[in-house]
Design a protein around this motif. Structure first.
Motif, PDB file in Angstrom:
ATOM      1  N   VAL A  14      15.611  -7.712   6.580  1.00  0.00           N
ATOM      2  CA  VAL A  14      16.600  -6.243   6.015  1.00  0.00           C
ATOM      3  C   VAL A  14      17.507  -5.993   6.356  1.00  0.00           C
ATOM      4  CG1 VAL A  14      17.107  -4.947   4.055  1.00  0.00           C
ATOM      5  CG2 VAL A  14      15.094  -6.734   4.166  1.00  0.00           C
ATOM      6  N   HIS A  15      18.665  -5.762   6.697  1.00  0.00           N
ATOM      7  CA  HIS A  15      19.830  -5.477   7.325  1.00  0.00           C
ATOM      8  C   HIS A  15      20.177  -3.664   6.372  1.00  0.00           C
ATOM      9  CE1 HIS A  15      23.025  -4.053   9.807  1.00  0.00           C
ATOM     10  NE2 HIS A  15      23.850  -3.298   8.811  1.00  0.00           N
ATOM     11  N   THR A  16      19.551  -2.924   6.218  1.00  0.00           N
ATOM     12  CA  THR A  16      20.161  -2.133   5.303  1.00  0.00           C
ATOM     13  C   THR A  16      21.608  -1.101   4.942  1.00  0.00           C
ATOM     14  OG1 THR A  16      18.906  -0.273   6.029  1.00  0.00           O
ATOM     15  CG2 THR A  16      18.099  -1.300   5.446  1.00  0.00           C
ATOM     16  N   GLY A  17      21.848  -1.297   6.796  1.00  0.00           N
ATOM     17  CA  GLY A  17      23.227  -0.955   6.337  1.00  0.00           C
ATOM     18  C   GLY A  17      23.162   0.521   6.970  1.00  0.00           C
ATOM     19  N   SER A  50      11.860  -4.772   6.544  1.00  0.00           N
ATOM     20  CA  SER A  50      11.090  -6.202   6.038  1.00  0.00           C
ATOM     21  C   SER A  50      11.007  -6.853   4.313  1.00  0.00           C
ATOM     22  CB  SER A  50      10.309  -6.433   6.801  1.00  0.00           C
ATOM     23  OG  SER A  50       8.859  -5.632   6.293  1.00  0.00           O
ATOM     24  N   SER A  51      11.047  -5.347   3.692  1.00  0.00           N
ATOM     25  CA  SER A  51      11.239  -5.664   2.309  1.00  0.00           C
ATOM     26  C   SER A  51      11.779  -5.052   1.455  1.00  0.00           C
ATOM     27  CB  SER A  51       9.526  -5.677   1.469  1.00  0.00           C
ATOM     28  OG  SER A  51       8.548  -6.337   2.413  1.00  0.00           O
ATOM     29  N   LEU A  52      12.423  -5.403   0.247  1.00  0.00           N
ATOM     30  CA  LEU A  52      13.017  -4.604  -0.838  1.00  0.00           C
ATOM     31  C   LEU A  52      12.525  -4.760  -1.706  1.00  0.00           C
ATOM     32  CD1 LEU A  52      16.937  -3.927   0.099  1.00  0.00           C
ATOM     33  CD2 LEU A  52      16.020  -4.850  -2.246  1.00  0.00           C
ATOM     34  N   ALA A  53      12.868  -3.563  -2.606  1.00  0.00           N
ATOM     35  CA  ALA A  53      11.841  -4.078  -4.364  1.00  0.00           C
ATOM     36  C   ALA A  53      13.415  -4.038  -5.048  1.00  0.00           C
ATOM     37  CB  ALA A  53      10.776  -3.011  -4.779  1.00  0.00           C
ATOM     38  N   ALA A 104      12.652   0.245  -4.095  1.00  0.00           N
ATOM     39  CA  ALA A 104      12.029   0.156  -2.546  1.00  0.00           C
ATOM     40  C   ALA A 104      12.748  -0.348  -1.704  1.00  0.00           C
ATOM     41  CB  ALA A 104      10.617   0.030  -3.170  1.00  0.00           C
ATOM     42  N   VAL A 105      12.601   0.155  -0.765  1.00  0.00           N
ATOM     43  CA  VAL A 105      13.083   0.206   0.789  1.00  0.00           C
ATOM     44  C   VAL A 105      11.856  -0.313   1.974  1.00  0.00           C
ATOM     45  CG1 VAL A 105      15.060  -0.600   2.822  1.00  0.00           C
ATOM     46  CG2 VAL A 105      15.098   0.020   0.399  1.00  0.00           C
TER      47      VAL A 105
END
Length: 545
Positions: free
Chosen positions: A13-16, A24-27, A35-36
């Motif tokens: 996951v590239h959050t910026g 690696s995870s996002l909700a 959540a990140v």
């Protein structure tokens, strides 16, 4: 514990987010990111949670386009399409086929031809006459600053050797003064005004056709750079308003209201009224578009020194400033005081300077306001003006696809700018190093709306698929993270979406899934990536077949 509606797992996951660029995870819960992180995010998975495995893929903030003409682009998808080739015979074959398939159509219209295809960038009426002699034909070029018309269209418009050039354009002519079939800038309206107008339904269909395409490219929002009637083209605002009211507009859209350059401050109350009328749901019209100059290829971009001729000697032409520079300062100051953002078309270095001067006048008179003015295109920027962007809080709205060696650049631009000025073109790296906020867009249908192609050129300064190894001003390359930020957080900032453009808790769940991690692949492969899924507010708006 709240059950997530949507969870992405197994990264990357590239959050910026500069503080934590990778997860690696996002909700997602509702339309927001809840959540990140990493494995702990899986605790939000419940029986009704949709789980997306990112193995071998990449999750990014949704792309946004800072300068686009979506309704026009969508309408042109259904017209005579001349894009994707530079061969004159191919153009003529397409025009002939399009006309033959539509014997009932009064006018043959379309877009996409390139100036590089014709000697001096000037196609002739006789070429079109050879395939459609009996009906009017009107075709805008790929940058939409010029048009190609056949003899019948010119006759219907009453254009002759005695017709004067309009103040904001030029009729190209044969030796005896007869119009040759090429119209530049404001002269295009002399013919375009005769074309049967599109209906409201046509414009809405164009918008929805464009939205499907843009979502398929990972685009979740944009700024439409021209809401108003211009050069014979109808105002697309009604399409946006209808789509917003019906719920059909799934993208987040900011509209830039057209500043009529032949008028002055008397139009400002009308702009205030239109802003109120046109803001609904995911569509709002809080920006004003001022086109300060033209384009370099037809020598109408405003320069601080004259263009050169074919022999390298200075001419008497330094381009056009469509709005008087002193009046521009007054207009921008008044708009800024009313909380309008100003979206400048500023392509030549004189136009850039005039726009920055106007922003400076507004800042001096009104103080620093959250109006987020920005200058689009920035083909030629004088080095003295680079630091002014950060100092004035004027964002650089860049169109990366144009910053590469290609025939129009090499044959119709560089020779007429000269070596010093040609080296000032598209200074993305210098602007970033000077502290400017970068936002990115395409100007579609002028050029491809694909952000991945734009990222490729921003990073490589070469067109996708280029094999000659020539890098266009390599010192102006952007690193990939900065280029992605321009297409995400930078444009979200311009559009007033401070809760979008990065993947952080509380941000809008505007997301795109790519088929590969472009950060771990060679830079020359960026444009090979493909969009698999696009989400706006947690709702999937595109899934690849």
């Amino acid at each position: 514990m709240t059950e997530a509606d949507l969870v992405f797992t197994r990264g990357p996951v590239h959050t910026g987010d500069a503080a934590r660029t990778r997860a690696s995870s996002l909700a997602v819960v509702g339309d927001r990111i809840a959540a990140v992180g990493h494995d702990e995010v899986r605790e939000l998975i419940g029986p009704r949670t949709e789980v997306v495995d990112l193995t071998g893929k990449l999750l990014l903030p949704g792309f946004q386009d800072a300068h686009i003409h979506a309704v026009g682009g969508g309408v042109e998808l259904a017209a005579c399409d001349l894009t994707g080739t530079v061969d004159v015979a191919d153009y003529l074959a397409r025009v002939r086929a399009y006309a033959e398939a539509r014997p009932e159509q009064e006018w043959i219209t379309g877009s996409g031809w390139s100036m590089e295809s014709f000697e001096g960038g000037l196609p002739t009426r006789q070429l079109l006459d050879s395939v459609v002699p009996d009906r009017p034909v009107y075709l805008t070029n790929r940058d939409h600053h010029g048009a190609w018309a056949n003899t019948r269209a010119l006759e219907l418009a009453g254009l002759t050797a005695d017709t004067p050039d309009p103040a904001d354009g030029r009729i190209e002519r044969e030796p005896d003064g007869t119009p040759n079939g090429t119209l530049q800038e404001g002269a295009t309206s002399l013919v375009a005004r005769l074309i049967p107008p599109l209906t409201a339904a046509d414009r809405l269909d164009g918008l929805l056709r464009a939205q499907r395409l843009l979502h398929s490219l990972g685009i979740t929002g944009w700024q439409d750079a021209l809401l108003g009637a211009f050069n014979g083209q109808a105002d697309p605002a009604d399409a946006y308003l209808a789509a917003a009211r019906s719920g059909a507009l799934t993208a987040r859209v900011t509209g830039a209201l057209w500043w009529e350059r032949e008028r002055g401050a008397e139009q400002i109350p009308e702009l205030v009224a239109r802003r109120a009328e046109l803001s609904h749901g995911r569509f709002r019209a809080g920006s004003v578009k001022i086109m300060q100059d033209g384009v370099a290829e037809n020598f109408t971009a405003a320069m601080t020194s004259p263009y050169l001729d074919g022999c390298g000697c200075a001419t008497a032409n330094s381009g056009l400033s469509f709005v008087d520079p002193a009046a521009l300062c007054d207009y921008v100051t008044a708009l800024d005081a009313l909380d309008f953002q100003v979206h400048f078309h500023a392509l030549g270095d004189r136009a850039v300077r005039e726009a920055l001067n106007a922003v400076e006048a507004a800042r001096t008179a009104n103080g620093r306001r959250a109006t987020r003015h920005h200058l689009a295109h920035l083909q030629v920027v004088h080095p003295d003006d680079l630091p002014r962007f950060a100092r004035l809080g004027a964002a650089a709205n860049i169109q990366p696809l144009w910053a590469a060696h290609e025939p129009q650049m090499d044959t119709l631009t560089i020779p007429f700018l000269g070596p010093e000025r040609a080296a000032w073109q598209y200074p993305f790296g210098a602007l970033l190093r000077a502290g400017a906020t970068l936002a990115a867009g395409s100007d579609w249908p002028v050029s491809s709306p694909d952000p991945l192609a734009g990222l490729h050129v921003a990073v490589n300064r070469m067109e996708p698929g280029a094999t000659d190894g020539r890098v266009f001003l390599p010192e102006q390359r952007l690193d990939l993270a900065s280029a992605v930020a321009a297409y995400t957080a930078g444009t979200a900032h311009l559009n007033g979406h401070d809760d979008a453009g990065v993947l952080a808790v509380g941000s809008l769940a505007d997301l795109v899934v790519l088929d590969r991690d472009i950060f771990t692949r060679p830079a020359e492969e960026i444009a090979d990536a493909r969009v698999l899924r696009t989400y706006v507010g947690g709702e999937q708006v595109h899934a690849a077949a």
